[in-house]
Design an enzyme around this catalytic site. Structure first.
Site, PDB file in Angstrom:
ATOM      1  N   GLY A   1       1.062  -1.328   0.032  1.00  0.00           N
ATOM      2  CA  GLY A   1      -0.023  -0.068   0.035  1.00  0.00           C
ATOM      3  C   GLY A   1       0.904   1.132   0.029  1.00  0.00           C
ATOM      4  N   GLU A   2       0.266   2.452   0.713  1.00  0.00           N
ATOM      5  CA  GLU A   2       1.121   3.711   0.735  1.00  0.00           C
ATOM      6  C   GLU A   2       1.288   4.382  -0.495  1.00  0.00           C
ATOM      7  OE1 GLU A   2       4.936   3.182   2.629  1.00  0.00           O
ATOM      8  OE2 GLU A   2       4.309   1.993   4.222  1.00  0.00           O
TER       9      GLU A   2
END
Length: 344
Positions: A311-312
């Site tokens: 993610g991120e």
């Protein structure tokens, strides 16, 4: 949703771009997906000489009520706030990849269950201190859902006004793979048990428990629209991403879609405004097992498949140089005529 998003349609420009691509000093089609990306970005920008200006990734962070019990997530909810501090201290993977590729990074508090006390570098768009636990009651109400969409839109507007024309989205929120799995199931009609993966590292037994919990949550409500799905299951960071996608498409920006969570947000945006598809490039196939099925449902081929599931916005950051290469060859590579090379 009050957004004026256009499908991209300009047959004359499309033919001009395709001719320009085909007449570069190479066999037709030999640059594969790069040729498709170059064509798409030219069409988005309505020019045969597109430019990528001030690439930016916006990471929306928010907490989920269901994560407080720790039944669906191996890490405690407090990790969301801790990771926001890590982003601001430039210690996370997304910081590393954005620096490497000269991408601006914005971190947004969409609804973290923590008081950051106006810490420098953090965009304060907090809707609340995490959503409610949708095992018991809807994650948010209509007003909060609308506010999240608006704030996501406003942040993109500000980014665009500073010169950005290509934006990627990331997220941080313990428990958000659970919400994304439910969103995925509703929008794709794939059974919820086939949408649930390991998230931040669940083993097989814990995945089965997560599937059972989310199946009960899935059956608790009867949403009749994409908005219902968003407000019943949250989270604030996901709904804010939906608003951000809407506005970026409305502004005719190129949008880089990251992994499992951001693609779930895209599903909601696409259900409401299918026109957004024309503006999106899908960065990678996440290692989260449901993501491949999402992409198959959308009939989209992502640029990368590296087994990443962090993610991120990390997939978007890693994919950006490929997008940059597509625009570079379109603008800088010689044509047969320029180079004096025979092409027949």
């Amino acid at each position: 949703m009050d957004f004026n998003i256009d499908y991209i349609s300009n047959k004359g420009l499309e033919e001009t771009l395709q001719s320009k691509i085909n007449n570069k000093t190479k066999p037709i089609g030999s640059l594969g997906e790069l040729e498709k990306i170059a064509l798409q970005i030219g069409m988005i920008q309505n020019t045969d000489q597109p430019r990528l200006n001030d690439p930016t990734i916006i990471v929306f962070a928010g907490d989920h009520g269901i994560a407080k019990k720790g039944e669906v997530n191996p890490f405690p909810q407090e990790v969301t706030a801790q990771m926001v501090y890590n982003f601001l201290n430039e210690g996370a993977a997304i910081n590393t990849f954005c620096k490497q590729n000269n991408i601006a990074l914005k971190i947004v508090d969409a609804g973290v269950n923590h008081d950051f006390e106006n810490i420098p570098g953090l965009i304060d768009a907090k809707i609340g201190y995490g959503t409610r636990n949708y095992q018991d009651r809807p994650a948010m109400n209509v007003e909060l859902c609308s506010e999240a969409i608006k704030k996501g839109s406003d942040i993109v507007t500000e980014t665009y006004n500073k010169g950005c024309n290509i934006v990627g989205f990331g997220e941080m929120g313990i428990g958000n793979t659970s919400a994304a799995s439910i969103w995925m199931s509703y929008f794709t009609r794939i059974p919820i048990t086939e949408c649930v993966g390991s998230g931040t590292g669940l083993d097989a037994e814990a995945i089965k428990i997560k599937q059972d919990i989310l199946l009960k949550a899935y059956n608790k409500y009867t949403p009749s629209s994409a908005v219902d799905i968003m407000l019943y299951y949250g989270g604030y960071e996901m709904v804010m991403t939906v608003g951000a996608i809407f506005r970026a498409a409305e502004l005719k920006m190129t949008i880089i879609i990251d992994g499992f969570i951001v693609t779930a947000a895209f599903l909601a945006a696409y259900d409401i405004h299918p026109e957004v598809m024309d503006y999106c490039i899908f960065a990678h196939t996440s290692g989260e097992q449901g993501h491949k099925k999402m992409l198959e449902f959308l009939n989209k081929k992502p640029l990368l498949n590296l087994g990443m599931r962090l993610g991120e916005g990390t997939g978007a950051a890693i994919a950006y140089p490929i997008i940059e290469s597509a625009v570079s060859f379109l603008n800088n590579m010689a044509s047969f005529e320029d180079a004096g090379v025979t092409n027949n």
